[in-house]
Scaffold this active site. Structure first.
Site, PDB file in Angstrom:
ATOM      1  N   ARG A   1      33.709 -12.136  49.902  1.00  0.00           N
ATOM      2  CA  ARG A   1      34.048 -13.007  51.034  1.00  0.00           C
ATOM      3  C   ARG A   1      33.194 -14.255  50.937  1.00  0.00           C
ATOM      4  O   ARG A   1      32.016 -14.244  51.300  1.00  0.00           O
ATOM      5  CB  ARG A   1      33.770 -12.271  52.346  1.00  0.00           C
ATOM      6  CG  ARG A   1      34.354 -12.938  53.584  1.00  0.00           C
ATOM      7  CD  ARG A   1      33.767 -12.357  54.860  1.00  0.00           C
ATOM      8  NE  ARG A   1      32.457 -12.941  55.115  1.00  0.00           N
ATOM      9  CZ  ARG A   1      31.502 -12.378  55.848  1.00  0.00           C
ATOM     10  NH1 ARG A   1      31.685 -11.197  56.396  1.00  0.00           N
ATOM     11  NH2 ARG A   1      30.354 -12.988  56.030  1.00  0.00           N
TER      12      ARG A   1
ATOM     13  N   HIS B   1      32.679 -14.535  58.196  1.00  0.00           N
ATOM     14  CA  HIS B   1      33.649 -13.517  58.589  1.00  0.00           C
ATOM     15  C   HIS B   1      34.838 -14.168  59.280  1.00  0.00           C
ATOM     16  O   HIS B   1      35.986 -13.849  59.003  1.00  0.00           O
ATOM     17  CB  HIS B   1      32.989 -12.490  59.513  1.00  0.00           C
ATOM     18  CG  HIS B   1      33.971 -11.561  60.139  1.00  0.00           C
ATOM     19  ND1 HIS B   1      34.613 -10.586  59.416  1.00  0.00           N
ATOM     20  CD2 HIS B   1      34.481 -11.484  61.391  1.00  0.00           C
ATOM     21  CE1 HIS B   1      35.459  -9.929  60.212  1.00  0.00           C
ATOM     22  NE2 HIS B   1      35.399 -10.464  61.416  1.00  0.00           N
TER      23      HIS B   1
ATOM     24  N   TYR C   1      22.422 -13.601  58.244  1.00  0.00           N
ATOM     25  CA  TYR C   1      22.262 -12.312  57.563  1.00  0.00           C
ATOM     26  C   TYR C   1      22.437 -12.337  56.054  1.00  0.00           C
ATOM     27  O   TYR C   1      22.219 -11.338  55.394  1.00  0.00           O
ATOM     28  CB  TYR C   1      23.211 -11.262  58.170  1.00  0.00           C
ATOM     29  CG  TYR C   1      24.681 -11.669  58.161  1.00  0.00           C
ATOM     30  CD1 TYR C   1      25.455 -11.465  57.023  1.00  0.00           C
ATOM     31  CD2 TYR C   1      25.277 -12.238  59.276  1.00  0.00           C
ATOM     32  CE1 TYR C   1      26.793 -11.836  56.998  1.00  0.00           C
ATOM     33  CE2 TYR C   1      26.619 -12.616  59.258  1.00  0.00           C
ATOM     34  CZ  TYR C   1      27.372 -12.417  58.128  1.00  0.00           C
ATOM     35  OH  TYR C   1      28.686 -12.782  58.098  1.00  0.00           O
TER      36      TYR C   1
HETATM   37  C1  LIG Z   1      37.704  -0.496  65.719  1.00  0.00           C
HETATM   38  C2  LIG Z   1      37.060  -1.834  65.564  1.00  0.00           C
HETATM   39  N1  LIG Z   1      35.725  -1.942  65.664  1.00  0.00           N
HETATM   40  C3  LIG Z   1      35.113  -3.119  65.535  1.00  0.00           C
HETATM   41  C4  LIG Z   1      35.828  -4.265  65.311  1.00  0.00           C
HETATM   42  C5  LIG Z   1      35.129  -5.623  65.164  1.00  0.00           C
HETATM   43  N2  LIG Z   1      35.269  -6.115  63.791  1.00  0.00           N
HETATM   44  C6  LIG Z   1      36.221  -6.998  63.442  1.00  0.00           C
HETATM   45  S1  LIG Z   1      36.254  -7.288  61.807  1.00  0.00           S
HETATM   46  C7  LIG Z   1      34.959  -6.245  61.520  1.00  0.00           C
HETATM   47  C8  LIG Z   1      34.465  -6.028  60.116  1.00  0.00           C
HETATM   48  C9  LIG Z   1      35.560  -5.569  59.193  1.00  0.00           C
HETATM   49  O1  LIG Z   1      35.074  -5.463  57.892  1.00  0.00           O
HETATM   50  P1  LIG Z   1      36.019  -5.086  56.681  1.00  0.00           P
HETATM   51  O2  LIG Z   1      36.844  -3.891  57.047  1.00  0.00           O
HETATM   52  O3  LIG Z   1      35.196  -4.978  55.478  1.00  0.00           O
HETATM   53  O4  LIG Z   1      37.046  -6.296  56.557  1.00  0.00           O
HETATM   54  P2  LIG Z   1      36.735  -7.811  56.187  1.00  0.00           P
HETATM   55  O5  LIG Z   1      36.541  -8.551  57.470  1.00  0.00           O
HETATM   56  O6  LIG Z   1      35.516  -7.836  55.325  1.00  0.00           O
HETATM   57  O7  LIG Z   1      37.941  -8.293  55.486  1.00  0.00           O
HETATM   58  C10 LIG Z   1      34.512  -5.691  62.711  1.00  0.00           C
HETATM   59  C11 LIG Z   1      33.367  -4.771  62.844  1.00  0.00           C
HETATM   60  C12 LIG Z   1      37.221  -4.127  65.236  1.00  0.00           C
HETATM   61  N3  LIG Z   1      38.016  -5.181  65.050  1.00  0.00           N
HETATM   62  N4  LIG Z   1      37.808  -2.906  65.363  1.00  0.00           N
END
Ligand SMILES: Cc1ncc(C[n+]2csc(CCOP(=O)(O)OP(=O)(O)O)c2C)c(N)n1
Ligand SMILES: Cc1ncc(C[n+]2csc(CCOP(=O)(O)OP(=O)(O)O)c2C)c(N)n1
Ligand SMILES: [Mg+2]
Ligand SMILES: [Mg+2]
Lengths: 324, 376, 324, 376
Positions: B272, B276, B285
């Site tokens: 990435r 985010h 971080y």
């Molecule tokens: C059930 C849930 N918990 C927390 C969140 C908040 N949240 C949004 S994106 C994220 C991180 C997701 O990481 P990843 O699955 O690696 O996907 P990426 O964003 O890296 O593509 C979090 C914790 C959420 N959307 N859904």
């Protein structure tokens, strides 16, 4: 016409609709070879095969998540949650997904399915085999909640629910499963969703109940009759969207409302009904609308008959309300 | 169906830490693994990746200017997203997370529709009900994007199951991040797919981060592909910044699923490059990547070098392409920004198929009631 | 005294209690190095280390399940759910486990913990970054639910919640996080749980709200004052167990009740309050008790200010109720 | 701490399909793997297993007679349950599912307390609030039994985490079935334990069934122990009907966890000889086992043969033991059955630490209200 109890009536509805519509599939823990721990799906796997009557791994998340996908893919899944108390691992899929798919996609995607959920007390099931979790789903926009009180309605509501294009939670009161038999037509008929039924007329007080508590409500109505109080008993049948109109009409006549449910009192459907009646028929009320419900404690084992809002607790509420 | 991809690159259900790749950093293809795709296809993938990049740049600017509320980009992950989507067949369905809009666009989801969603206006197919980047794209066989992490994974398995039951030749693919492997739906989706041998692909975009949590801290399994072992689902690791590798493996998995061979877990190892989302500031971080490393990792540049090597792309074409896309974006932004918000009445529609009385009543109360002075 | 917004007030409360009581640990997604997506836990990991301020994997099930275990093991965990909308994967642990541990074990086991949950609308979060899921937890016997409306209460309620021996859901209204600053004492003080606060006196109508909607309620009260209506505004502060008494006292004086909440109407806490007031103060009611709430639709993105029960919707409800 | 067990039997984090065992069907120990436990300990385990068996027989009868409402037995799984509990240290904590009451009894949880729970009477530590077999046994470091599948798994990880943070020498063990591996909490518990290297044991009782679902249909992973690979948690398979093997492996895992080596997943391969519970009739879904096979599999008989081989047990001792235990059971049943139900007022207590006004009001309404004619 055949005499059926609620278990066989629902079984009959499922069988009928599986013959009628090959999009219908049944799935869940132990629903196949065993035919369900309550035997509601008995014989279906033999008749329709393992592809349409599916024994799943032990995951309510997986059952509802995949059922949503099946529904999107053009099937009409009827997943079972073995006990209402075990629906919580699936609430994320139900609340955040099933309930919102139509809305959030502007109508592009829908997930018509019927989640069968045995609910309620009366089988000495303690904390984890007795709950009535309707509040969570009524509170969530986009879900329908149905709860029949007798075999006839159970079959008719099941057929209507499977044919409905929205996700339906179909609550089956375990206490009624084998408690009574009645004439149930063979073949096709439906009972319309969101239509309550006046099952006993009366002019002094309106008494609303559903599922297993309907029988208690009727018993209580018979008991207070001896004391000159005529209760009008309404079987809500579909909990949400609620048929407020039928209740309002009755309350306009009686001026009085008592509502009964097994679920805990706080934020239960009784509260919603009281609030709605206040909003629509306040000036007709001649007594405080009253709730007779499960207490605000976890559902207990030994004392379950003290927890449930059985006739002995409905009777004084009716008398006090009628005589207020 | 394109049959240029020769199967055999996905290991059986056993641990495999090998990273499948085709292109080196300079865009040179390894003849051993090269799927030898038609050049038109490679060009199409490159253009989609580049367009995605340009869109991200523009949308992030719009967000900074306060003209849209939010954006979640996919800088650095374009190959993982677009080359995998390219390897799916037209009849196959995508169950995305929030970072795969490039896949919908690759499937000709109109840019205007996307932009209408970014502005939540009356023309948005989601009717302004969802946040930006949460599109719905049925025509592209791409489901409605949701925010809760992981929920699309079981749904994709279920949709594949329906196809299997109906004997339809459809494969589904769920996309999700490394963080999502911790979700309940990853566990259930993988398990159901394994037990029922569903024709579904698990496209695990391991981009190194779940917001601020590094992927090494998300799980202690040796690799993410290893997670397949818990479910009897073959797992494979691919260089997710290598479009040709992503295409080859995805294609093989599609072919296998379509021919009854069951599901595959594909770990797309990528990075990435951006924050985010527009709400995030990674400085809190993570260390900045040094720019040489970043260049090397960049999947768009790598595929461009490959095309240039094959004399299939030039600086002039690049400039013309960028100009054309930016112009296209401008038109869409202008139109989307000028459109009205959805009607207030529409807020009450499509909760159910038919509007029940309580919603009709609330709709009337709201529409006929006093208006806020706040703008929408 | 320092000027603090709600984010810094809660941060201050956590820091204070972590210094004061080494059983307190903070855990959740992104709460450590990043300090939380809203920065409520900023700086805590630096001060207390990775063992007490824990960045967890992305699993609400895991966060709450392990927090319960920690609490049973003698810690005082303060887990964060990043958004209230993502609490559903944890409801099985909250409803079936945390809520029932004390009861089902006859008091042998308890799980004191404070689940921090940013809730509500006002940040353009659409379906999944705006929900107010209190109903589910109010309905569940054994859980406490707190929701402060200002920085002072936030700190005092947080300290009281951590010291409470029951599981508490601490709802933090995102819309208030940085909306206002006020004087907040350094060091120790608590605001007692289950105590509502009359924040504005008035004799014509009782207006109950909490969290972000309290500010709207006050704004509406000021607006109707110009039309001669004096609203008594009550900040509920703890949603459950509810301080019904304070509301009843007020309604006995005003004869009128309006309640405001962001959550959907059906089976919301407003329904419960209306039903309770009917049960306890029916004869004092001079107008139908009234709810001004989020609509029974999913929470929308573009039109969020039409969804929320903002002052412009509270005003007519107050006027109609006062003039009924 | 008993140090007779030599480490080295748990493989590193890689697939291992070997089944660790000590005793053959005739109770002969393999000198290679024999942990060479003190005979008093082996006898104690045997007696606890035998007592468990006698209890199951009696409780099932009581249920059939309608004197108790429900029973879930552990016939055939006594070694998996009791030998593993025996290998834990006194300070360690057990997070059971509903089938491990034998573990609490091994830790001197009073039989009378268990029986009070079976009758849900006023003396039940759970105060008649839970179904039979859902005991609470704090004094035995054994948590309150719950019905939802899997929830104890994350809790056990969390309790171990607390011990780690407080630098206490405590290991936790969660028990659960093969069905429970599909639960959300298995996934989260394993993952958290792996990431944070928590001192916890995952005791997976693979008894072949989850009610009517055979374990082969629950998951497609090659073995259940393989599931550890998804989380970086070493997994090991043990003959769960071989008390000495169960003891040896569990002990090794405890030692490792206690010394900072992290969690272990132990697949205890056993067989549910009886019905799922008193509500279940397995004839609907499984073939009867032939009795020779059943005898061979029986963990109690196998351990008895081992003791007899070592002249540590005799037919006479067996008879005397059975008589003693049955008499003890009789006394407890009689007392439990005669005890009153819990008071109605108690139904409202301990929802919270202090009773809030709404519950005090409901309590008064209930206690002072009309009584049902139904018996409790
Ligand atoms: C059930 C849930 N918990 C927390 C969140 C908040 N949240 C949004 S994106 C994220 C991180 C997701 O990481 P990843 O699955 O690696 O996907 P990426 O964003 O890296 O593509 C979090 C914790 C959420 N959307 N859904
Ligand atoms: C969440 C949940 N879903 C369903 C059930 C109903 N149920 C009780 S026991 C059981 C099977 C459990 O199988 P397994 O985990 O293998 O344990 P075993 O009974 O074999 O010891 C099921 C489905 C439950 N208790 N909890
Ligand atoms: Mg990621
Ligand atoms: Mg099992």
């Amino acid at each position: 016409m055949t005499q059926m109890n609620m278990v066989s009536a629902i079984n009959d509805a499922l069988r009928f609709e599986m013959q009628n519509d090959d999009r219908v599939v049944v799935m869940g823990e132990d629903v196949g070879k065993l035919g369900g721990v309550f035997r509601v799906t008995a014989g279906l796997q033999k008749e329709f095969g393992e592809e349409r009557v599916i024994d799943t791994p032990l995951s309510e998340t997986g059952i509802i998540g995949t059922a949503i996908g099946m529904a999107m893919g053009g099937l009409r899944p009827v997943p079972e949650i073995q006990f209402g108390d075990f629906i919580y691992p699936a609430v994320d899929q139900l609340i955040n997904e099933a309930a919102k798919y139509r809305y959030r996609s502007g109508g592009e995607f829908t997930c018509p399915m019927v989640v069968r959920v045995p609910v309620g007390g009366g089988i000495k099931g303690g904390h984890y085999h007795s709950q009535s979790p309707e509040t969570i789903f009524v509170h969530t926009a986009g879900l329908k909640v149905v709860c029949p009180s007798n075999p006839y309605d159970a079959k008719g509501l099941m057929l209507a629910s499977i044919r409905d294009n929205d996700p339906v939670l179909f609550f089956e009161p375990k206490r009624v499963y084998r408690a009574l038999k009645m004439d149930v037509p063979e073949g096709e008929y439906t009972v319309e969703l969101s239509r309550a039924k006046v099952v006993r007329e009366g002019e002094h007080v309106t008494l609303v109940a559903w599922g297993a508590m309907l029988l208690e409500a009727i018993a209580a109505a018979e008991e207070v009759k001896e004391q000159g109080v005529e209760a009008e008993v309404i079987d809500l049948r579909t909990l949400w969207p609620m048929d407020t109109e039928t209740v309002v009409q009755s309350v306009k006549k009686t001026g009085r409302l008592v509502i009964v449910h097994e679920a805990a009192k706080a934020c239960g459907l009784g509260a919603e009904m009281v609030a709605q009646i206040c909003e629509t028929a306040f000036t007709h009320l001649q007594a405080p609308p009253r709730r007779v419900t499960g207490w605000d404690t976890p559902f207990p084992y030994t004392l379950e008959n003290e927890y449930l809002p059985l006739a002995h607790r409905i009777v004084p509420a009716l008398l006090e309300t009628a005589r207020f | 169906m394109n049959v240029l991809v020769k199967p055999g690159s996905i290991p059986p259900n056993a641990p495999s830490r090998k990273l499948f790749s085709v292109l080196d950093d300079n865009g040179q293809a390894d003849p051993e693994t090269d799927p030898k795709l038609e050049l038109a296809l490679v060009r199409r993938m490159y253009e989609a990746m580049m367009r995605n990049r340009l869109l991200d740049v523009r949308l992030m600017k719009l967000q900074r200017q306060g003209r849209i509320g939010f954006h979640v980009g996919s800088e650095g992950e374009e190959a993982a997203i677009i080359a995998s989507a390219a390897a799916l067949r037209e009849q196959d369905w995508i169950f995305p997370c929030y970072r795969e809009i490039g896949a919908a666009l690759y499937r000709n989801f109109p840019l205007q529709s996307y932009m209408d969603n970014m502005f939540g206006n009356v023309n948005d197919l989601a009717k302004g009900r969802q946040m930006p980047d949460h599109v719905t794209a049925r025509q592209a066989h791409f489901t409605s994007i949701t925010a809760p992490i992981g929920t699309q994974i079981t749904q994709a398995a279920g949709f594949a199951w329906a196809a299997k039951i109906k004997h339809q030749d459809v494969v589904t693919a769920s996309y999700f991040g490394d963080g999502a492997t911790s979700s309940n739906d990853f566990h259930a989706g993988m398990n159901f797919a394994g037990v029922f041998q569903l024709p579904t692909l698990f496209l695990l975009r391991n981009n190194g981060w779940a917001i601020s949590i590094p992927s090494e801290h998300q799980s202690r399994s040796r690799t993410y592909a290893d997670k397949g072992l818990a479910y009897g689902v073959p797992g494979v690791r691919v260089d997710g910044n290598d479009a040709l590798a992503v295409y080859a493996i995805t294609r093989e998995a599609v072919q296998r699923a379509a021919s009854g061979g069951g599901p595959t877990l594909i770990e797309l190892c990528t990075y990435r490059a951006g924050p985010h989302s527009s709400s995030d500031d990674p400085n809190a971080y993570r260390e900045a990547m040094d720019s040489e490393e970043a260049q090397k990792r960049d999947p768009v540049k790598r595929l461009r070098r490959h095309l240039e090597r094959l004399q299939c792309w030039s600086e002039a074409e690049q400039l013309a392409f960028e100009e054309r896309v930016n112009a296209e974006i401008n038109v869409c932004v202008e139109k989307a920004e000028a459109a009205a918000p959805p009607s207030i009445a529409s807020m009450f529609e499509e909760v159910f198929e038919h509007m029940p009385p309580h919603l009709a009543q609330q709709q009337a109360q709201c529409v006929d009631g006093p208006r806020t002075r706040k703008r929408h």
